[in-house]
Scaffold this motif. Structure first.
Motif, short mmCIF file in Angstrom:
data_model
loop_
_atom_site.label_atom_id
_atom_site.label_comp_id
_atom_site.label_asym_id
_atom_site.label_seq_id
_atom_site.Cartn_x
_atom_site.Cartn_y
_atom_site.Cartn_z
N ASP A 151 0.84 -1.28 0.19
CA ASP A 151 0.09 -0.12 -0.05
C ASP A 151 0.71 1.40 -0.08
O ASP A 151 0.41 2.29 -0.50
CB ASP A 151 -0.69 -0.26 1.28
CG ASP A 151 -1.81 -0.97 1.34
OD1 ASP A 151 -2.21 -1.60 0.02
OD2 ASP A 151 -2.31 -1.59 2.35
N VAL A 152 1.96 1.15 0.51
CA VAL A 152 3.07 2.32 0.76
C VAL A 152 3.27 2.82 -0.47
O VAL A 152 3.64 3.97 -0.98
CB VAL A 152 4.07 2.17 1.57
CG1 VAL A 152 4.99 3.16 1.81
CG2 VAL A 152 3.61 1.48 2.90
N VAL A 153 3.54 1.79 -1.66
CA VAL A 153 4.37 2.36 -2.98
C VAL A 153 3.46 2.32 -4.33
O VAL A 153 4.00 2.27 -5.00
CB VAL A 153 5.27 1.31 -3.02
CG1 VAL A 153 6.53 1.21 -1.92
CG2 VAL A 153 5.16 0.11 -3.50
N LYS A 154 2.20 2.08 -3.99
CA LYS A 154 1.38 1.91 -5.28
C LYS A 154 1.50 3.12 -6.31
O LYS A 154 1.57 2.81 -7.48
CB LYS A 154 -0.24 1.64 -4.91
CG LYS A 154 -0.23 0.38 -4.21
CD LYS A 154 -1.74 0.08 -3.95
CE LYS A 154 -2.03 -1.47 -3.47
NZ LYS A 154 -3.40 -1.75 -3.11
N ASN A 155 1.36 4.44 -5.77
CA ASN A 155 1.26 5.22 -6.66
C ASN A 155 2.67 5.65 -7.35
O ASN A 155 2.75 5.82 -8.64
CB ASN A 155 0.82 6.82 -5.69
CG ASN A 155 0.87 7.94 -6.68
OD1 ASN A 155 1.99 8.60 -6.95
ND2 ASN A 155 -0.13 8.36 -7.34
N PHE A 156 3.87 5.52 -6.51
CA PHE A 156 4.90 5.79 -7.06
C PHE A 156 5.37 4.62 -8.02
O PHE A 156 5.94 4.91 -9.18
CB PHE A 156 6.19 5.47 -6.01
CG PHE A 156 7.51 6.01 -6.38
CD1 PHE A 156 7.77 6.95 -7.09
CD2 PHE A 156 8.31 5.14 -5.87
CE1 PHE A 156 9.23 7.37 -7.30
CE2 PHE A 156 9.94 5.35 -6.08
CZ PHE A 156 10.15 6.68 -6.91
N THR B 129 3.03 -5.22 2.42
CA THR B 129 2.13 -4.96 3.52
C THR B 129 1.49 -6.08 3.36
O THR B 129 0.19 -6.22 3.23
CB THR B 129 1.25 -3.67 3.34
OG1 THR B 129 0.83 -3.70 1.79
CG2 THR B 129 1.87 -2.44 3.75
N LEU B 130 1.94 -7.21 3.42
CA LEU B 130 1.25 -8.82 3.37
C LEU B 130 -0.01 -8.77 4.75
O LEU B 130 0.46 -8.42 5.72
CB LEU B 130 2.27 -9.62 3.55
CG LEU B 130 1.91 -11.41 3.43
CD1 LEU B 130 1.08 -11.51 2.01
CD2 LEU B 130 2.89 -12.31 3.76
N SER B 131 -0.98 -9.61 4.11
CA SER B 131 -2.14 -9.70 5.23
C SER B 131 -2.53 -11.17 4.77
O SER B 131 -2.71 -11.49 3.67
CB SER B 131 -3.14 -8.61 5.19
OG SER B 131 -3.94 -8.74 4.10
N THR B 132 -3.32 -11.90 5.66
CA THR B 132 -4.15 -12.89 5.40
C THR B 132 -5.31 -12.75 4.39
O THR B 132 -5.48 -13.60 3.70
CB THR B 132 -4.67 -13.56 6.92
OG1 THR B 132 -5.44 -12.59 7.27
CG2 THR B 132 -3.39 -14.05 7.66
N ALA B 133 -5.77 -11.47 4.32
CA ALA B 133 -6.89 -11.21 3.55
C ALA B 133 -6.26 -11.36 2.02
O ALA B 133 -6.93 -11.49 0.95
CB ALA B 133 -7.15 -9.86 3.90
N VAL B 134 -5.00 -10.91 1.79
CA VAL B 134 -4.31 -10.67 0.31
C VAL B 134 -3.91 -11.83 -0.12
O VAL B 134 -3.69 -12.05 -1.50
CB VAL B 134 -3.65 -9.66 0.04
CG1 VAL B 134 -2.26 -9.99 0.93
CG2 VAL B 134 -3.27 -8.92 -1.27
N MET B 135 -3.50 -12.90 0.82
CA MET B 135 -2.90 -14.07 0.58
C MET B 135 -3.55 -14.82 -0.66
O MET B 135 -2.95 -15.33 -1.68
CB MET B 135 -2.63 -14.92 1.61
CG MET B 135 -1.42 -14.37 2.39
SD MET B 135 -1.28 -15.39 3.90
CE MET B 135 0.27 -15.10 4.49
N PRO B 136 -5.16 -15.19 -0.55
CA PRO B 136 -5.78 -15.84 -1.65
C PRO B 136 -5.49 -15.22 -3.05
O PRO B 136 -5.42 -15.93 -3.94
CB PRO B 136 -7.09 -15.97 -1.30
CG PRO B 136 -7.07 -15.79 0.21
CD PRO B 136 -5.86 -14.89 0.50
N GLY C 236 10.13 2.91 -1.50
CA GLY C 236 9.86 2.42 -2.66
C GLY C 236 10.72 2.38 -3.83
O GLY C 236 10.37 1.74 -5.02
N GLY C 237 11.98 2.78 -3.32
CA GLY C 237 13.06 2.44 -4.34
C GLY C 237 13.16 1.16 -5.04
O GLY C 237 13.29 0.91 -6.23
N GLY C 238 13.42 0.28 -4.03
CA GLY C 238 13.30 -1.11 -4.52
C GLY C 238 12.14 -1.93 -4.92
O GLY C 238 12.41 -2.56 -5.78
N CYS C 239 11.20 -1.39 -4.38
CA CYS C 239 9.69 -1.85 -5.02
C CYS C 239 9.60 -1.47 -6.32
O CYS C 239 9.14 -2.37 -7.01
CB CYS C 239 8.76 -1.29 -4.02
SG CYS C 239 8.69 -1.83 -2.14
#
Length: 262
Positions: free
Chosen positions: A20-25, A62-69, A186-189
């Motif tokens: 979530d931190v780097v989506k825009n960049f 920003t891993l979560s159990t909700a996004v894993m599937p 987000g440089g690496g992302c």
């Protein structure tokens, strides 16, 4: 013809399941490169979208159990439709939650490229702990790249003071870059997204393709740091987007510093 020209000619669609931190960049960086980003996460549409994609980026920042599937659905669809997948195992050594999920993905699915810093890659291929997203600068990226590549039987990009790329038994050391990349989130992302764009439609990317992708990004970053106020983080981030658009084949050829490791 260099891969950069093919990317800009075809503007591949890159699906990014990223943090979530780097989506825009990330999206702006892909647009500046000349690719087409899409940020989607709902399982209901992922396979339909991925049929039209050139690559898929999975970033677990920003891993979560909700996004894993959704992540697993995306990789399954990518494997089914022969779309390359880049895995960015952000901070995978910080918790077993992150690490075990990444290992599950690597064991069960085909991942075309793993892109991470030396600590992250070391953690995946050996039982080494780390803190947060920062890399241990004492680690030899070439050694880590080879170990991870051989362990997982896939291509690997390891970032650090000197970057390294592993493909099919060969390692390249890449010496371009700037410390300013560590001063913005987000440089690496974003590099993971750039790599994804460069390997579009290639589930088994070549060494030259990945070497060019990383070198392109780092040369753009060097040029960004050299522009007005480029050593200030805010200006550097904007400069980097500009240089991702302005850096091309001639700049890569003139400035690339790459060396094969014995």
């Amino acid at each position: 013809m260099m891969r950069i020209n093919e990317v800009r000619e075809h503007a591949p669609l890159v699906l990014c399941i990223t943090n979530d931190v780097v989506k825009n960049f990330t999206a702006n960086g892909l647009l500046a490169l000349g690719a087409s980003p899409i940020m989607a996460i709902d399982e209901a549409e992922l396979e339909e979208l991925i049929e039209h994609c050139g690559a898929v980026l999975i970033n677990i920042g920003t891993l979560s159990t909700a996004v894993m599937p959704s992540i697993e659905t995306a990789i399954q669809a990518a494997n089914k439709h022969h779309v390359p997948v880049v895995l960015d195992p952000v901070a995978c050594g910080a918790t077993n939650f992150r690490k075990e999920f990444c290992l599950k993905l690597l064991r069960q699915y085909h991942i075309s490229v793993i892109r991470g810093n030396a600590s992250e890659l070391q953690s995946l291929s050996a039982e080494v702990a780390m803190k947060g997203t920062d890399s241990d600068t004492s680690l030899n990226t070439a050694v880590v790249a080879r170990a991870a590549g051989e362990y997982f039987n896939t291509a690997v990009v390891v970032t650090g003071a000197i970057d390294a790329v592993y493909v099919d038994g060969t390692v390249m050391k890449l010496a371009n870059g700037t410390p300013m990349l560590t001063k913005v989130t987000g440089g690496g992302c974003l590099l993971g997204a750039i790599v994804s764009a460069f390997i579009y439609n290639e589930v088994k990317p070549t060494l030259s393709m990945l070497t060019e992708a990383v070198s392109f990004y780092n040369i753009a970053a060097e040029r960004a740091a050299q522009r007005d106020n480029g050593t200030l983080p805010g200006h550097f981030q904007i400069n980097l987007l500009d240089m991702l658009q302005e850096t091309g084949e001639s700049e890569i050829a003139e400035n690339m510093r790459a060396e094969e490791v014995d």
